[in-house]
Enzyme design. Structure first.
Site, PDB file in Angstrom:
ATOM      1  N   HIS A   6       0.833  -1.206   0.000  1.00 20.96           N
ATOM      2  CA  HIS A   6       0.000   0.000   0.000  1.00 20.96           C
ATOM      3  C   HIS A   6       0.868   1.257   0.000  1.00 20.96           C
ATOM      4  CE1 HIS A   6      -3.692   2.166   2.065  1.00 20.96           C
ATOM      5  NE2 HIS A   6      -3.302   2.775   0.964  1.00 20.96           N
ATOM      6  N   HIS A   8       1.079   5.058  -2.158  1.00 21.30           N
ATOM      7  CA  HIS A   8       0.491   5.944  -3.170  1.00 21.30           C
ATOM      8  C   HIS A   8       1.559   6.933  -3.645  1.00 21.30           C
ATOM      9  CE1 HIS A   8      -3.527   4.506  -2.286  1.00 21.30           C
ATOM     10  NE2 HIS A   8      -3.370   4.773  -1.011  1.00 21.30           N
ATOM     11  N   ARG A  70      -2.032   8.726  -6.079  1.00 19.07           N
ATOM     12  CA  ARG A  70      -2.474   9.336  -4.819  1.00 19.07           C
ATOM     13  C   ARG A  70      -3.958   9.047  -4.617  1.00 19.07           C
ATOM     14  NH1 ARG A  70      -1.059  14.241  -1.824  1.00 19.07           N
ATOM     15  NH2 ARG A  70       0.655  14.677  -3.249  1.00 19.07           N
ATOM     16  N   HIS A 222      -5.771   0.251   5.893  1.00 19.27           N
ATOM     17  CA  HIS A 222      -5.779   0.875   7.224  1.00 19.27           C
ATOM     18  C   HIS A 222      -6.246  -0.130   8.271  1.00 19.27           C
ATOM     19  CE1 HIS A 222      -7.171   3.691   3.984  1.00 19.27           C
ATOM     20  NE2 HIS A 222      -5.936   4.088   4.191  1.00 19.27           N
ATOM     21  N   GLU A 283       1.711   2.501   3.714  1.00 23.03           N
ATOM     22  CA  GLU A 283       1.055   3.679   3.130  1.00 23.03           C
ATOM     23  C   GLU A 283       2.033   4.847   3.009  1.00 23.03           C
ATOM     24  OE1 GLU A 283      -2.286   4.865   5.441  1.00 23.03           O
ATOM     25  OE2 GLU A 283      -3.280   5.911   3.807  1.00 23.03           O
TER      26      GLU A 283
END
Lengths: 351, 351
Positions: A6, A8, A70, A222, A283
């Site tokens: 994960h 972006h 994004r 998440h 992330e």
């Protein structure tokens, strides 16, 4: 091999945002439309732009990041469906170029040109293109293209089935990931993202989606929102609804990432969610970039937390860091095998 | 004394729902309006209706439940503002009668006649009535009167200030509690409730509400939604926004209940949230009424989980079970003191 599933592209060259401004300004005043979709971003610009991610990989000890545009930038609720199609193509093409330039560091996941109220099947041409032509291994699917008003049907509705059919056919999983919020009630990374994760899981409890799509795979990012913290509530609600145990009902198809930014959270995740359903992710560079004064380390250096969970053995860690990702993203597995990372064998050796 | 701060009247006599049907049917056909608001519910009916709660108190070892109308029943998005005023009065009056009949078992918290788009100050007459005339010790405040579309402003907006001024003046806290969801994306107890808890906390991080209302107190139910699980994310987001540490920014005013239905969740809550901010609650008979096959006990028998958290000492337990509730609900404290439960002294002895 340590795979971060994960990441972006949050360090885009400014010219990309300038293009987006012109594109949206063009809706109000056609004179302002960008003259071309060729942004003039060179390969050097791209490589330079992802140096922060490469540094984090080195410093934190991960090898490969599954990389997508994004998330907040997708903004499916902004503009028209046509501007969204153009914007998705451009965003995906940049990801593709980065993954071509740095194939050992990045593997591509795409954005879909979703639009509130529009049939998800309209996204199929771009999905086909990025997977079949460009070799993307997954997509981000926005369960709320309205950006915080939740005006489209739940994920279990037949509205979404055409896209699921294509995902299954192409053997790519979807990360269920909302974008920015235009609802002032919802901070995007502090409320909208987490709520969407929770909401998606509950929708899946209520439905029977994986009876219709037994091989469809969803990653809920998440850490699954509020779900692991309220695992008893979800087990109990499923029970009251006469659904099978969650392990049978959902956990062959639904996976959670480790974007939870403190040790107690990761400990809980590892305690209640089966290890086969946990995929390493940070992330980075994402929602929370600072240094935690309580630890002296970056909040989003999630590998450190996993390393500290004593209950996880070597085989568990291998699953979280590599094995599960290769199972959930079969195109990634084949790509890595072709490049000389056997994967399953390694998996067996460790297990 | 063990105080359960979160119980809803979910075992109402059927005649109450029949009245509500008639009331709403009356909006479509005035002929169907109920002839009277006197529902003919006797004291015996009321006492009989709460036998399940009394049995749970005895079986599980709690003494007193802070009792409010069914949360999903508030349904502020249903009907007109006028039907809502009538419905709130009737619902609150039943709670009042139960608390008069069984004062050792129940203390009253009220529902407000909120309505989507309507100024919260319109609720002040009912708030005044239930607190000043009927002796209620708190209220439930719905941060989304639209029932899942979130069309009113965030809790930090001045829109809400008149109600906060009155809450402060009356010395009553508000539990931030949504009602049912008319958005098919959100299961009410599985998504909408938990999302609202998370959303409210994030709104409070973004704002500076307690600078304007330093004595205002909010209870966020269901263990604070996703917040404790993502405590690192929230600390990190506050830090990026240059807010004070959460302890200073929010935790003098914001409290979490223990409606988390498994031991690992309660362990996490007790680990990351200061003990002064945790209030015992079970939401019984609430969202999850079944028996957990993994433990053989009811999911919502939350006292069992707290009893099992080894890190909590006797003084901590006293705070969670009684002391914090008496601090957050000062009218409850005074009521109990008047009845011969000294509270603060007990607190000191234990500590």
């Amino acid at each position: 091999m340590i795979i971060d599933i994960h990441g972006h592209y949050t360090t885009e060259p400014p010219v990309l945002q300038a293009f987006r401004d012109k594109q949206l300004a063009g809706l109000a005043d056609a004179m302002r439309k960008p003259a071309t979709t060729d942004l003039g971003i060179t390969d050097d610009d791209l490589v330079k732009s992802v140096q922060p991610q490469l540094k984090n990989q080195r410093d934190r000890g991960s090898d490969l990041t599954i990389f997508s545009p994004r998330a907040a930038g997708m903004a499916h609720h902004v503009g028209t469906e046509a501007t969204g199609v153009e914007w998705s193509r451009i965003s995906n093409d940049l990801i593709h170029r980065i993954c071509q330039l740095l194939p050992d560091n990045f593997v591509a996941v795409g954005q879909l040109p979703q639009h509130p109220g529009a049939p998800p099947k309209n996204c199929i041409p771009e999905l086909e293109r990025i997977v079949s032509e460009l070799g993307f291994v997954g997509v981000n699917l926005n369960p709320d293209p309205s950006g915080g008003y939740w005006t489209d049907p739940p994920l279990t509705d037949r509205h979404w089935y055409p896209i699921y059919e294509k995902l299954v056919e192409l053997e790519v999983p979807a990360m269920i990931h909302v974008s920015s919020s235009c609802n002032p009630n919802f901070h995007h990374t502090g409320a909208h993202y987490i709520n969407a994760d929770t909401t998606a899981f509950m929708q899946l409890i209520q439905g029977n989606l994986f009876k219709d799509f037994p091989t469809l795979k969803f990653v809920i990012p998440h850490g699954g929102g509020a779900v692991p913290f309220h695992w008893g509530r979800y087990r109990g609600l499923a029970q009251e609804m006469k659904k099978p145990l969650l392990g049978d009902h959902l956990l062959k198809n639904v996976f959670f990432d480790t974007c939870v930014y403190h040790l107690p959270g990761i400990e809980l995740l590892a305690k209640v969610i089966p290890v086969d359903n946990i995929l390493f992710a940070s992330e980075m560079l994402g929602a929370v970039k600072g240094i935690d004064p309580e630890t002296g380390h970056h909040y989003d250096d999630t590998k450190r937390y996993i390393d500290q969970v004593k209950a996880l053995g070597a085989a568990d860690r291998h699953k979280i860091f590599e094995g599960n990702a290769r199972r959930v993203y079969p195109r990634l597995d084949r790509l890595l095998a072709k490049r000389g990372h056997p994967g399953k064998q390694t998996h067996k050796e460790v297990a």
